[in-house]
Design a protein around this motif. Sequence first.
Motif, PDB file in Angstrom:
ATOM      1  N   ARG A 118       0.835  -1.209   0.000  1.00  0.00           N
ATOM      2  CA  ARG A 118       0.000   0.000   0.000  1.00  0.00           C
ATOM      3  C   ARG A 118       0.869   1.258   0.000  1.00  0.00           C
ATOM      4  O   ARG A 118       0.570   2.232  -0.688  1.00  0.00           O
ATOM      5  CB  ARG A 118      -0.922  -0.010   1.222  1.00  0.00           C
ATOM      6  CG  ARG A 118      -1.833   1.168   1.307  1.00  0.00           C
ATOM      7  CD  ARG A 118      -2.872   1.162   0.189  1.00  0.00           C
ATOM      8  NE  ARG A 118      -3.726   2.326   0.326  1.00  0.00           N
ATOM      9  CZ  ARG A 118      -4.103   3.101  -0.675  1.00  0.00           C
ATOM     10  NH1 ARG A 118      -3.750   2.815  -1.907  1.00  0.00           N
ATOM     11  NH2 ARG A 118      -4.867   4.136  -0.461  1.00  0.00           N
ATOM     12  N   ALA A 119       1.961   1.229   0.758  1.00  0.00           N
ATOM     13  CA  ALA A 119       2.874   2.379   0.795  1.00  0.00           C
ATOM     14  C   ALA A 119       3.473   2.637  -0.583  1.00  0.00           C
ATOM     15  O   ALA A 119       3.567   3.796  -1.019  1.00  0.00           O
ATOM     16  CB  ALA A 119       3.969   2.143   1.825  1.00  0.00           C
ATOM     17  N   VAL A 120       3.859   1.583  -1.277  1.00  0.00           N
ATOM     18  CA  VAL A 120       4.418   1.736  -2.627  1.00  0.00           C
ATOM     19  C   VAL A 120       3.358   2.304  -3.570  1.00  0.00           C
ATOM     20  O   VAL A 120       3.633   3.204  -4.364  1.00  0.00           O
ATOM     21  CB  VAL A 120       4.972   0.392  -3.154  1.00  0.00           C
ATOM     22  CG1 VAL A 120       5.305   0.481  -4.635  1.00  0.00           C
ATOM     23  CG2 VAL A 120       6.190  -0.027  -2.350  1.00  0.00           C
ATOM     24  N   ASP A 121       2.129   1.785  -3.487  1.00  0.00           N
ATOM     25  CA  ASP A 121       1.049   2.301  -4.329  1.00  0.00           C
ATOM     26  C   ASP A 121       0.827   3.788  -4.093  1.00  0.00           C
ATOM     27  O   ASP A 121       0.674   4.567  -5.047  1.00  0.00           O
ATOM     28  CB  ASP A 121      -0.259   1.538  -4.063  1.00  0.00           C
ATOM     29  CG  ASP A 121      -0.239   0.116  -4.595  1.00  0.00           C
ATOM     30  OD1 ASP A 121       0.622  -0.193  -5.459  1.00  0.00           O
ATOM     31  OD2 ASP A 121      -1.082  -0.688  -4.144  1.00  0.00           O
ATOM     32  N   LEU A 122       0.796   4.194  -2.836  1.00  0.00           N
ATOM     33  CA  LEU A 122       0.599   5.607  -2.515  1.00  0.00           C
ATOM     34  C   LEU A 122       1.750   6.464  -3.041  1.00  0.00           C
ATOM     35  O   LEU A 122       1.532   7.552  -3.583  1.00  0.00           O
ATOM     36  CB  LEU A 122       0.449   5.805  -1.011  1.00  0.00           C
ATOM     37  CG  LEU A 122      -0.865   5.306  -0.406  1.00  0.00           C
ATOM     38  CD1 LEU A 122      -0.794   5.345   1.121  1.00  0.00           C
ATOM     39  CD2 LEU A 122      -2.032   6.125  -0.915  1.00  0.00           C
ATOM     40  N   LEU A 123       2.965   5.980  -2.889  1.00  0.00           N
ATOM     41  CA  LEU A 123       4.131   6.721  -3.375  1.00  0.00           C
ATOM     42  C   LEU A 123       4.079   6.880  -4.890  1.00  0.00           C
ATOM     43  O   LEU A 123       4.335   7.966  -5.420  1.00  0.00           O
ATOM     44  CB  LEU A 123       5.418   6.012  -2.951  1.00  0.00           C
ATOM     45  CG  LEU A 123       6.717   6.665  -3.387  1.00  0.00           C
ATOM     46  CD1 LEU A 123       6.827   8.077  -2.830  1.00  0.00           C
ATOM     47  CD2 LEU A 123       7.902   5.821  -2.949  1.00  0.00           C
ATOM     48  N   LEU A 124       3.724   5.817  -5.592  1.00  0.00           N
ATOM     49  CA  LEU A 124       3.619   5.894  -7.051  1.00  0.00           C
ATOM     50  C   LEU A 124       2.523   6.870  -7.472  1.00  0.00           C
ATOM     51  O   LEU A 124       2.693   7.632  -8.436  1.00  0.00           O
ATOM     52  CB  LEU A 124       3.367   4.512  -7.645  1.00  0.00           C
ATOM     53  CG  LEU A 124       4.544   3.534  -7.545  1.00  0.00           C
ATOM     54  CD1 LEU A 124       4.129   2.148  -7.994  1.00  0.00           C
ATOM     55  CD2 LEU A 124       5.733   4.044  -8.356  1.00  0.00           C
ATOM     56  N   ASP A 125       1.400   6.862  -6.747  1.00  0.00           N
ATOM     57  CA  ASP A 125       0.327   7.814  -7.039  1.00  0.00           C
ATOM     58  C   ASP A 125       0.825   9.250  -6.883  1.00  0.00           C
ATOM     59  O   ASP A 125       0.554  10.111  -7.720  1.00  0.00           O
ATOM     60  CB  ASP A 125      -0.875   7.580  -6.114  1.00  0.00           C
ATOM     61  CG  ASP A 125      -1.664   6.337  -6.463  1.00  0.00           C
ATOM     62  OD1 ASP A 125      -1.437   5.767  -7.562  1.00  0.00           O
ATOM     63  OD2 ASP A 125      -2.508   5.934  -5.631  1.00  0.00           O
ATOM     64  N   ILE A 126       1.556   9.507  -5.817  1.00  0.00           N
ATOM     65  CA  ILE A 126       2.085  10.850  -5.571  1.00  0.00           C
ATOM     66  C   ILE A 126       3.075  11.240  -6.675  1.00  0.00           C
ATOM     67  O   ILE A 126       3.035  12.358  -7.190  1.00  0.00           O
ATOM     68  CB  ILE A 126       2.754  10.927  -4.176  1.00  0.00           C
ATOM     69  CG1 ILE A 126       1.685  10.827  -3.092  1.00  0.00           C
ATOM     70  CG2 ILE A 126       3.571  12.207  -4.029  1.00  0.00           C
ATOM     71  CD1 ILE A 126       2.240  10.624  -1.697  1.00  0.00           C
ATOM     72  N   MET A 127       3.926  10.315  -7.056  1.00  0.00           N
ATOM     73  CA  MET A 127       4.925  10.595  -8.091  1.00  0.00           C
ATOM     74  C   MET A 127       4.268  10.898  -9.438  1.00  0.00           C
ATOM     75  O   MET A 127       4.794  11.667 -10.232  1.00  0.00           O
ATOM     76  CB  MET A 127       5.884   9.415  -8.215  1.00  0.00           C
ATOM     77  CG  MET A 127       6.806   9.272  -7.017  1.00  0.00           C
ATOM     78  SD  MET A 127       7.784   7.754  -7.056  1.00  0.00           S
ATOM     79  CE  MET A 127       8.748   7.985  -8.535  1.00  0.00           C
ATOM     80  N   HIS A 128       3.112  10.301  -9.703  1.00  0.00           N
ATOM     81  CA  HIS A 128       2.408  10.520 -10.962  1.00  0.00           C
ATOM     82  C   HIS A 128       1.344  11.616 -10.853  1.00  0.00           C
ATOM     83  O   HIS A 128       0.534  11.778 -11.755  1.00  0.00           O
ATOM     84  CB  HIS A 128       1.781   9.205 -11.439  1.00  0.00           C
ATOM     85  CG  HIS A 128       2.793   8.173 -11.807  1.00  0.00           C
ATOM     86  ND1 HIS A 128       2.884   6.959 -11.171  1.00  0.00           N
ATOM     87  CD2 HIS A 128       3.796   8.186 -12.725  1.00  0.00           C
ATOM     88  CE1 HIS A 128       3.873   6.254 -11.681  1.00  0.00           C
ATOM     89  NE2 HIS A 128       4.445   6.980 -12.631  1.00  0.00           N
ATOM     90  N   GLY A 129       1.338  12.324  -9.735  1.00  0.00           N
ATOM     91  CA  GLY A 129       0.429  13.435  -9.563  1.00  0.00           C
ATOM     92  C   GLY A 129      -1.017  13.035  -9.349  1.00  0.00           C
ATOM     93  O   GLY A 129      -1.923  13.828  -9.555  1.00  0.00           O
ATOM     94  N   GLU A 130      -1.257  11.811  -8.947  1.00  0.00           N
ATOM     95  CA  GLU A 130      -2.617  11.320  -8.768  1.00  0.00           C
ATOM     96  C   GLU A 130      -3.130  11.529  -7.349  1.00  0.00           C
ATOM     97  O   GLU A 130      -4.281  11.253  -7.052  1.00  0.00           O
ATOM     98  CB  GLU A 130      -2.697   9.835  -9.129  1.00  0.00           C
ATOM     99  CG  GLU A 130      -2.348   9.565 -10.570  1.00  0.00           C
ATOM    100  CD  GLU A 130      -2.261   8.085 -10.880  1.00  0.00           C
ATOM    101  OE1 GLU A 130      -2.799   7.282 -10.110  1.00  0.00           O
ATOM    102  OE2 GLU A 130      -1.645   7.743 -11.910  1.00  0.00           O
TER     103      GLU A 130
END
Length: 70
Positions: free
Chosen positions: A57-69
Amino acid sequence: RIRGGTARSYYIGIETAGLAIPGDVCIYGFNNEQTTCELLKPPLSSVALPFEQVGARAVDLLLDIMHGEQ
């Protein structure tokens, strides 16, 4: 919060001090080490955390933040 292996040392120290578990002191373990939990008297209550799910879940959230989502 203590790990099961450390809990044994706490049990010994608490009993040496003349205190009772759970009457005077409550101890809860971390990591749900069943073998240790069952060997201690009274048995140690322990908590298990879903580390893989939390990490995913932490990785998913980080990827979302990195992609501006986020």
